[in-house]
Design an enzyme around this catalytic site. Structure first.
Site: not given
Ligand code: IMP
Length: 423
Positions: A13, A16, A40-41, A224
């Protein structure tokens, strides 16, 4: 031509997605190398927020081809949903999104196994996103997995059935109270597999090799964070893949000597979602403010993230394991208005002061030793140039650069593409 890497240096988080989106204009290919829809990007531009889970974050740029590498695990159901969300943007998915035949598939029973395993652990649960990541990688290393390339073969459904039956027996073993209708889940899964089959499958290691030979610029996108790495993270409270630099080599088939820049992303403070040790975690107003102002909720699960001060001991470790060549500091804007900033520079560990990350960082073993720094009051979110940054923030940056021995090249001051300061 070298392959550059972009990795998270904390517990995920870090932002990225945003930085890959910002950097994509400089690259021809963006390639995800590990993880799956546990990620979750988040990207924001033109007033719209996008959350990607499996699809690389370069997908919105016409100049870039996006590769889902062999190290990634794909849930066809979630993948289909991501594709549905992209439909409105008229992206030529068949030519701009390429999928490795060697990537493994997350089956519905992998998700169920994840849930059953977590439920059986009680208080010791990992805090998994429950996307089936662990069980899928277990089948990969156990040599039982089903790969994207398999769905092009005639007999794959037989193999699917045998594996799913075995999983059902394993789910029974856990005696966990999870309710499910496998028929319904399978109907949804096979429907999604049909959509997946319409996409372009490649032998991605060959594709990337040829691309390098042709002088294409490639950016490998991590998911991650380094402290969630299966080998180097806070095991067992980690994810099931190598999130660190070496994972890009195995997850894409890129030779180690081809790696160029290693971009390491970190937040100006620290967050963690899920269980596991977190030495600098805060339970006071400072932590509450980080969570509220930083909107610290998981992009995949919506769970509130735990917040704490920057941990330089852990960050140094991540810089070292990854061989980071350039740093990017995210969310400095969230700390505006803090009267002070604390940075953990060492740990008290078994009566000694240490500056490296020890085997066990459970709270009963380590106590962070902090250096106090001055805060700043200015709102950073409208700033666009490095010379606008407040003095106290410049001091914070200079201090971190000195300690980490790596330059901080980007300071992000908000979620939007435009809120990015290059130094
Ligand atoms: P899993 O990978 O879903 O099994 O989750 C294992 C651990 O990694 C849990 O603590 C999750 O919260 C954490 N995790 C997995 N993916 C992410 C991510 O993309 N960001 C932050 N934490 C993650």
């Amino acid at each position: 031509m070298a392959v550059d890497l972009l990795l998270g240096l904390q517990w995920g988080d870090e932002g990225k997605g945003k930085i890959v989106d910002v950097l994509t204009q400089n690259y021809d290919i963006i390639a995800r190398f590990q993880g799956g829809p546990n990620a979750g990007h988040t990207l924001e531009f033109d007033g719209i927020k996008h959350v990607l889970h499996t699809i690389p974050s370069g997908i919105f740029h016409e100049n870039a081809v996006n590769v889902v590498g062999n190290g990634v695990v794909i849930d066809p159901v979630i993948f289909k949903r991501e594709l549905d969300n992209l439909q409105q943007f008229n992206i030529d998915i068949k030519s701009r999104l390429l999928i490795s035949r060697k990537a493994h598939l997350i089956l519905p029973t992998h998700r169920l196994l994840d849930a059953a395993s977590e439920a059986s652990k009680g208080k010791a649960k990992i805090g998994s996103t429950l996307k089936g990541i662990g069980p899928t990688y277990m089948d990969k290393t156990g040599r039982n997995g089903i790969r994207v390339g398999d769905i092009e073969m005639k007999d794959w459904k037989k193999r699917y059935r045998a594996l799913a039956d075995k999983h059902e027996a394993m789910i029974d073993y856990y005696k966990a109270e999870i309710e499910y209708d496998l028929k319904e889940l399978e109907a949804e899964f096979f429907e999604a597999v049909k959509v997946l089959k319409e996409l372009t499958f490649i032998d991605s290691e060959e594709y990337l090799f040829q691309a390098q030979q042709a002088g294409k610029k490639i950016l490998a996108e991590g998911a991650q964070g380094s402290l969630l790495d299966i080998d180097f993270g806070t095991y067992p409270y980690v994810t099931s893949s190598n999130t660190t630099a070496a994972g890009a080599c195995t997850g894409l088939g890129v030779a180690p000597r081809q790696i160029g820049e290693v971009f390491g992303i970190f937040k100006a403070y620290t967050t963690r979602v899920g269980s596991g040790p977190f030495p600098t975690e805060l339970f006071d107003d400072y932590g509450e403010t980080m969570g509220r102002v930083g909107r610290e909720f998981g992009a995949t699960t919506g769970r509130p993230r735990r917040c704490g001060w920057l941990d330089l001991v852990a960050l140094k470790y991540a810089v070292q394991v990854n061989g980071v060549t350039q740093l990017m500091m995210m969310k400095g804007d969230v700390l505006s208005g803090f009267d002070k900033l604390m940075v953990a520079t060492a740990y008290k560990y078994k009566g000694e002061t240490i500056t490296h990350l020890p085997y066990n960082i459970e709270p009963e073993n380590v106590e962070p030793i902090y250096t106090e720094m001055k805060g700043w009051s200015q709102d950073l979110t409208g700033m666009t140039k490095a010379d606008e940054l407040p003095e106290a923030l410049n001091d914070y940056i200079a201090y971190l650069e000195g300690e980490l021995n790596v330059p901080i090249k980007i300071v992000s001051v908000g979620p939007d593409r435009t809120q990015t300061i290059h130094r």
